[in-house]
Write an enzyme that holds these catalytic residues in place. Sequence first.
Site, PDB file in Angstrom:
ATOM      1  N   GLU A   1       0.881  -1.170   0.000  1.00 50.16           N
ATOM      2  CA  GLU A   1       0.000   0.000   0.000  1.00 50.16           C
ATOM      3  C   GLU A   1       0.913   1.213   0.000  1.00 50.16           C
ATOM      4  O   GLU A   1       1.340   1.692   1.043  1.00 50.16           O
ATOM      5  CB  GLU A   1      -0.927  -0.022   1.227  1.00 50.16           C
TER       6      GLU A   1
ATOM      7  N   GLU B   1       5.427  11.235  -2.234  1.00 51.94           N
ATOM      8  CA  GLU B   1       6.355  10.446  -1.423  1.00 51.94           C
ATOM      9  C   GLU B   1       7.129   9.454  -2.277  1.00 51.94           C
ATOM     10  O   GLU B   1       8.192   8.997  -1.890  1.00 51.94           O
ATOM     11  CB  GLU B   1       5.671   9.724  -0.255  1.00 51.94           C
TER      12      GLU B   1
END
Length: 432
Positions: free
Chosen positions: A213, A222
């Site tokens: 995930e 990110e």
Amino acid sequence: MESSSECSSISDFQDSTEGDDANTLPENLCMREYVVICDYVATDNTQLSLCSGDKVLLLNAVSQDWWWVNHNGTCGYVPASHLHDALNEQEDTEVNDPWQDEEYYGSYKTLKLHLEMLSDVPRTMTYQNVILKNSSSLCGKHILDLGCGTGIISFFCAKFAQPEAVYAVEASKIAEQTCRLVEQNGISSLVHVIRQQAEELDLPTKVDVLVSEWMGTCLLFEFMLESVLQARDRWLKEDGVMWPSTACIHLVPCSAYKEYSNKVLFWDNPYQLDFSLLKPPATKEFFAKPQPDYILQPEDCLSEPCTLFHLNLKTLQVAELERMNCDFTFLVHTNGLLHGFTAWFSVQFENLEEQGHLELNTGPFSPLTHWKHTLFMLDEPLQVQKRDKISGSVVFERNSVWRRHMSVTLSWVISRELKMQKVGCKVFPIWR
């Protein structure tokens, strides 16, 4: 990067162009260099067509919206919103930690983010359903759960399937708690917690399934996806399965009156006082970057959404993440104010035991997730009418220095009955 504002209609400046020669370079002008931030196609012979990255010299800021510039010896008008001051480019190219690993992994060492993720029922139940619906196919398999956090996906694998082994990899300090949870739940013979970064991972064997995930704001923020792709290339068997298998980014033009009213119109008359001079700095402060925790209501969508990008995670290469661009066209289905564009993502999981796939969709027409939606606000709202066409492009560009960050450049043209009404462009950093 400082973001630009959208332009007004072409007709607003036509009077000022009469008598000018688009091919004559004015003399004795103080010239300043600007960089073109998105492509622009001229609509008449007083304008210049420019490409992203071109450099121009500003000769005359004729109005707030249209500037007279020189490009390679040719002069003409261009929308001011498509230009960025080259002198304001101050990116620090000498940084000690371009990945900000200490900050990044530090944010996952406490329970705050894990509580948020585990409390997200649509997110967590989707992963559980993927394991449940494919449990027979996971029997005797080696599974890599990358960025496992508290290990919830690994627990699902151990509980609902009969894998040979699950390698639960987590780089942050929370891995210490995950080890204790594995022991407490009696699955240490199946689930092996490994505290390592993906790039340093050393497994005893290649795996049949890589599950993770990894998704962030606007899917990519990110850039944990890079670690996932590197682990795929090193540790996934040639016929192995990626979960998620594909990922999409979606976009829709929208109204956001409450957001605009609360942060900009508020300054018109607070407590019966005129604070309107604060509206421009408020616009810059609140709307220069996207709103990552916005909740878009379906009734605020001005058209049907479109899919910007469709990523196949079995074949996607890390280099492709550096810059992704896509054109879009929306047909407005209701009169209203265009305050901006909202983005969200969806991910799909290949089914191993039946046709089709399972999907986690974070959009406004699905149950709300902790990712919510990402709102890109224009500096000023634009009036649109039913059957107007909003066309343009979007560019996702990774920060060349701060590797977990990126920018999103949106350019748009609003057309009515084949006539251009508004044109604009804006750059949104996420977050550097």
